[in-house]
Write a protein that holds these residues in place. Structure first.
Motif, mmCIF file in Angstrom:
data_model
loop_
_atom_site.group_PDB
_atom_site.id
_atom_site.type_symbol
_atom_site.label_atom_id
_atom_site.label_comp_id
_atom_site.label_asym_id
_atom_site.label_seq_id
_atom_site.Cartn_x
_atom_site.Cartn_y
_atom_site.Cartn_z
ATOM 1 N N LEU A 12 57.583 7.257 22.025
ATOM 2 C CA LEU A 12 57.285 6.275 20.970
ATOM 3 C C LEU A 12 58.545 5.943 20.169
ATOM 4 C CD1 LEU A 12 53.814 7.541 19.736
ATOM 5 C CD2 LEU A 12 54.304 5.324 20.753
ATOM 6 N N ARG A 44 57.071 2.180 12.001
ATOM 7 C CA ARG A 44 55.739 1.873 12.553
ATOM 8 C C ARG A 44 55.344 2.837 13.659
ATOM 9 N NH1 ARG A 44 52.650 -1.106 9.815
ATOM 10 N NH2 ARG A 44 53.897 -2.250 8.333
ATOM 11 N N VAL A 45 56.259 3.070 14.606
ATOM 12 C CA VAL A 45 55.901 3.949 15.723
ATOM 13 C C VAL A 45 55.746 5.379 15.252
ATOM 14 C CG1 VAL A 45 56.787 2.570 17.612
ATOM 15 C CG2 VAL A 45 58.324 4.100 16.420
ATOM 16 N N LEU A 64 54.528 6.292 12.425
ATOM 17 C CA LEU A 64 53.195 6.354 11.839
ATOM 18 C C LEU A 64 52.160 6.636 12.926
ATOM 19 C CD1 LEU A 64 51.124 5.799 9.580
ATOM 20 C CD2 LEU A 64 51.302 3.394 10.130
ATOM 21 N N ILE A 65 52.289 5.898 14.039
ATOM 22 C CA ILE A 65 51.355 6.101 15.146
ATOM 23 C C ILE A 65 51.532 7.496 15.748
ATOM 24 C CG2 ILE A 65 50.774 5.317 17.473
ATOM 25 C CD1 ILE A 65 51.480 2.495 16.455
ATOM 26 N N ALA A 66 52.776 7.919 15.915
ATOM 27 C CA ALA A 66 53.040 9.235 16.506
ATOM 28 C C ALA A 66 52.421 10.334 15.647
ATOM 29 C CB ALA A 66 54.547 9.456 16.640
ATOM 30 N N LEU A 100 49.990 10.104 13.435
ATOM 31 C CA LEU A 100 48.523 10.010 13.485
ATOM 32 C C LEU A 100 47.975 10.615 14.769
ATOM 33 C CD1 LEU A 100 47.204 6.594 12.204
ATOM 34 C CD2 LEU A 100 46.447 8.882 11.598
ATOM 35 N N LEU A 101 48.544 10.201 15.904
ATOM 36 C CA LEU A 101 48.053 10.697 17.190
ATOM 37 C C LEU A 101 48.207 12.205 17.293
ATOM 38 C CD1 LEU A 101 49.312 8.104 19.824
ATOM 39 C CD2 LEU A 101 46.969 8.574 19.127
ATOM 40 N N ARG A 102 49.389 12.692 16.912
ATOM 41 C CA ARG A 102 49.632 14.121 17.033
ATOM 42 C C ARG A 102 48.752 14.915 16.069
ATOM 43 N NH1 ARG A 102 49.069 15.834 20.260
ATOM 44 N NH2 ARG A 102 49.871 17.894 19.862
ATOM 45 N N SER A 144 42.939 11.298 8.580
ATOM 46 C CA SER A 144 43.619 10.200 9.275
ATOM 47 C C SER A 144 43.719 8.983 8.364
ATOM 48 C CB SER A 144 42.864 9.815 10.548
ATOM 49 O OG SER A 144 42.839 10.897 11.427
ATOM 50 N N TYR A 192 47.170 7.347 7.110
ATOM 51 C CA TYR A 192 47.461 5.950 7.428
ATOM 52 C C TYR A 192 47.756 5.160 6.149
ATOM 53 C CZ TYR A 192 47.294 1.448 9.615
ATOM 54 O OH TYR A 192 47.646 0.206 10.059
ATOM 55 N N SER A 251 51.388 3.650 5.436
ATOM 56 C CA SER A 251 51.520 2.191 5.413
ATOM 57 C C SER A 251 52.078 1.739 4.087
ATOM 58 C CB SER A 251 50.168 1.517 5.625
ATOM 59 O OG SER A 251 49.582 2.003 6.788
#
Lengths: 298, 361
Positions: free
Chosen positions: A171, A208-209, A211-213, A215-217, A275, A279, A283
């Motif tokens: 990511l 941005r990535v 944030l996703i990383a 969250l997913l982890r 989560s 987020y 954000s």
């Protein structure tokens, strides 16, 4: 009037969606809700118990311990995987033959089925035949994940890092690749240090990535089951019994359906809530500038 | 401030090579004087950006030297060259305010706050950024962002040269004009050496004292905008500069007579017996006139007339050659035939794409 009748027919068009959602989400969830407020002694006979199961759960030391263990585990792996993933992504080549080599190597752990990962590490760490366990024993280091809780934790944490850091790397690498060369050239002209380039160019572009990383982890590690189950089975003692392992023990091992259902719901709400908090906070970190703009423009 | 000299410069992205085709930039010698405004003009892929990156130190040339005021800087890293570069897309630091963006180059060079602050405020005033000074740069418009990029260059007082790499590409047309005149006045004020890369001829011609036209990795002509228009030294320059470009017609030549497709034209210059090679006649659409059929001149067939507002552009065919002719707006033509009159004072002869000069009669 006729037009209205035609409109009503349209409901049939969305019916399949309703059915799918009902069977995949609503009905299973309601079943769990149903179990969580009732008790049964078999023969499909249920008694209404209200919120007793929830009250029990909130006061249960066993749940508290599993929850703290889970928080500690997610905290540790996030604290290691995120910086490590960024660091590896930064050192990966941007062009040339090294790119596919690195990408394939990075993707490999992600392609291995989760229980296989568990099995690999279970064998790898064994003192009698495992490469890691045997080597450590040969050096005189006391390492035995089946008996020592610390060793068990280290094994499970390292296994998760081995399995999932790649995701963070990939990511972050995608984020880094989207930065045009001109930024680096401008930074060189501006005389920026390596740290300044990271702080003011790379990190903002990876925001941005990342944030996703995270969250997913976070979500994945909070729900971790298969790998530690295969390696330690939650032991030694209860030292690696995370929430999902505890839940399975409760529901399938002890068949305490009411307890387990209440725990499932609380577990689900905790993940949903954390989560959402993650987020929202992350954000907002990027968007904090909007009010200052109004201030500056006034 | 510095003059820039390029000595036997050449660059190949594949490293040193015997094959001349490997060179993205073919051997060139050039001197740019201190404080001058220069434009590098050429189509995409002609080596303009390569040349610019060599000057700024982002690339080290395969061969040759770069001198700033006689000092060899060929291998000096970018940050020590004291140059500024503005890129095609505005480069700003998203998380910083406009103030921090402008202060960044000074901060990196360890200047104190007392030094930085008045300088930034002064410069922001000149660029017209003062009202956004404390807002995040991220939310500004493209032209404001490009001004910030420029400001980060100008913030250092003793900058040797400012290099512009097609900086107005992403700017709206009306703001383009505004920014361009602002840039011009800043240049007048600061007297920095300015090198401006573009593929837009209007931009190049309005900006620069001298335009360097590049084609296929080599310089084909250096000159003032007028020289490029009147006497292009290469057919590419003739074709590239002007709208529409110069008409280039294959011809045969004998003394002062050129024969195009069997039709003879009398030129105002006489050429000695030419060695063999491709001979072409170049004449700009501005120097052609279209008259009613039957007049004195070359009979042509009118293919198409485009009205573009200020004037009309006619496409005509002279036997097998097509030409563009610029006509005044009010010209009325009937029928599909006409007579072409060439202003031979402005007709150039090219041998193998290079201008040859004859004796004026």
């Amino acid at each position: 009037m006729i037009a209205k009748q035609v409109n009503q027919k349209a409901w049939f068009m969305v019916l399949p969606v309703f059915l799918i959602v009902a069977f995949s989400a609503v009905i299973p969830l309601m079943t769990v809700v149903n179990y969580s407020v009732q008790d049964t002694f078999g023969n499909n006979v249920f008694f209404w118990v209200g919120f007793d199961w929830f009250r029990d759960l909130v006061h249960s030391p066993r749940f508290h311990q599993a929850f703290l263990r889970q928080l500690l585990f997610s905290g540790i792996i996030l604290a290691i995987e995120i910086p490590l993933g960024i660091a590896i992504a930064l050192t990966m080549p941007k062009k040339g033959w090294g790119v596919p080599l690195c990408l394939v190597n990075m993707a490999l752990p992600l392609l291995i089925p989760w229980n296989v990962v568990g099995t690999i590490w279970q064998i790898f760490g064994r003192v009698d035949i495992g490469l890691l366990g045997h080597t450590l024993a040969a050096f005189g280091i006391d390492y035995n994940y089946t008996q020592d809780p610390i060793a068990a934790w280290i094994t499970v944490v390292i296994m998760d890092i081995w399995h999932w850091t790649s995701l963070v790397v990939l990511l972050c690498y995608a984020g880094l690749c989207s930065i045009p060369d001109a930024y680096y050239q401008a930074a060189r002209i501006d005389g920026a240090s390596r740290w300044a380039i990271f702080r003011y160019i790379q990190l903002p572009k990876m925001h941005r990535v990342l944030l996703i990383a995270i969250l997913l982890r976070f979500m994945d590690s909070f729900m971790i089951y298969t790998e530690p189950f295969v390696v330690t089975g939650g032991g030694p003692g209860n030292s690696t019994t995370f929430l999902s392992i505890d839940l399975v023990k409760l529901a399938i091992g002890q068949f305490d359906l009411g307890n387990a259902a209440a725990m499932s719901l609380v577990y689900f709400l905790i993940i949903l809530l954390s989560s959402w908090i993650f987020y929202t906070v992350m954000s907002n970190v990027g968007e904090e500038s909007s009010p200052t703009k109004e201030g500056g423009g006034a | 401030m510095a003059s820039i000299t390029l000595k036997d410069l050449a660059h190949s992205y594949r490293g040193e090579s015997e094959n001349p085709d490997d060179f993205a930039l073919k051997k060139l010698n050039l001197t740019w004087r201190d404080g001058g405004a220069y434009a590098l003009l050429g189509p995409s892929g002609c080596g303009k950006t390569t040349l610019l990156n060599i000057i700024s130190g982002l690339l080290i040339p395969t061969r040759g030297q770069v001198l700033f005021n006689e000092q060899d800087v060929t291998r000096l890293p970018t940050e020590q060259r004291n140059i500024a570069q503005i890129f095609q897309f505005p480069v700003i630091y998203d998380t910083m305010t406009v103030f921090e963006n402008l202060a960044f180059p000074l901060k990196n060079r360890g200047r104190t706050k007392q030094e930085i602050e008045p300088r930034v405020i002064e410069l922001a005033g000149m660029l017209g950024l003062e009202k956004d000074l404390y807002s995040k740069a991220q939310h500004l418009t493209a032209d404001a962002k490009q001004k910030i990029s420029l400001g980060r260059g100008l913030i250092r007082k003793s900058v040797n040269a400012i290099l512009f790499d097609e900086p107005l590409t992403v700017i709206d047309p009306q703001l383009k004009w505004q920014l361009r005149s602002q840039l011009k006045s800043l240049h007048k004020k600061f007297k920095f050496t300015m090198i401006y890369v573009t593929h837009d001829q209007t931009e190049a011609l309005t900006f620069a004292d001298e335009v360097i036209v590049m084609y296929g990795g080599a310089i084909v002509q250096i000159g003032t905008p007028e020289a490029l228009f009147e006497r292009p030294e290469h057919t590419f320059v003739g074709y590239f500069i002007g709208s529409p470009g110069m008409n280039i017609l294959p011809c045969a030549l004998k003394g002062n007579r050129a024969t195009i497709d069997g039709i003879e034209i009398v030129l105002n210059q006489s050429y000695k017996a030419q060695p063999t090679g491709k001979i072409e006649l170049g004449v700009r659409p501005e120097h052609l006139k279209l008259e009613a059929p039957g007049r004195d001149g070359l009979p042509v067939k009118i293919l198409k007339i485009d009205d573009i507002g200020r004037h009309k552009i006619a496409k005509v065919a002279l036997n097998n050659c097509q030409l563009s002719v610029i006509m005044p707006e009010m010209t009325a033509l009937t029928g599909d035939m006409g007579t072409l009159v060439i202003d031979t004072r402005h007709a150039n002869i090219y041998l193998d794409e290079h201008l040859v000069t004859g004796e004026t009669l």
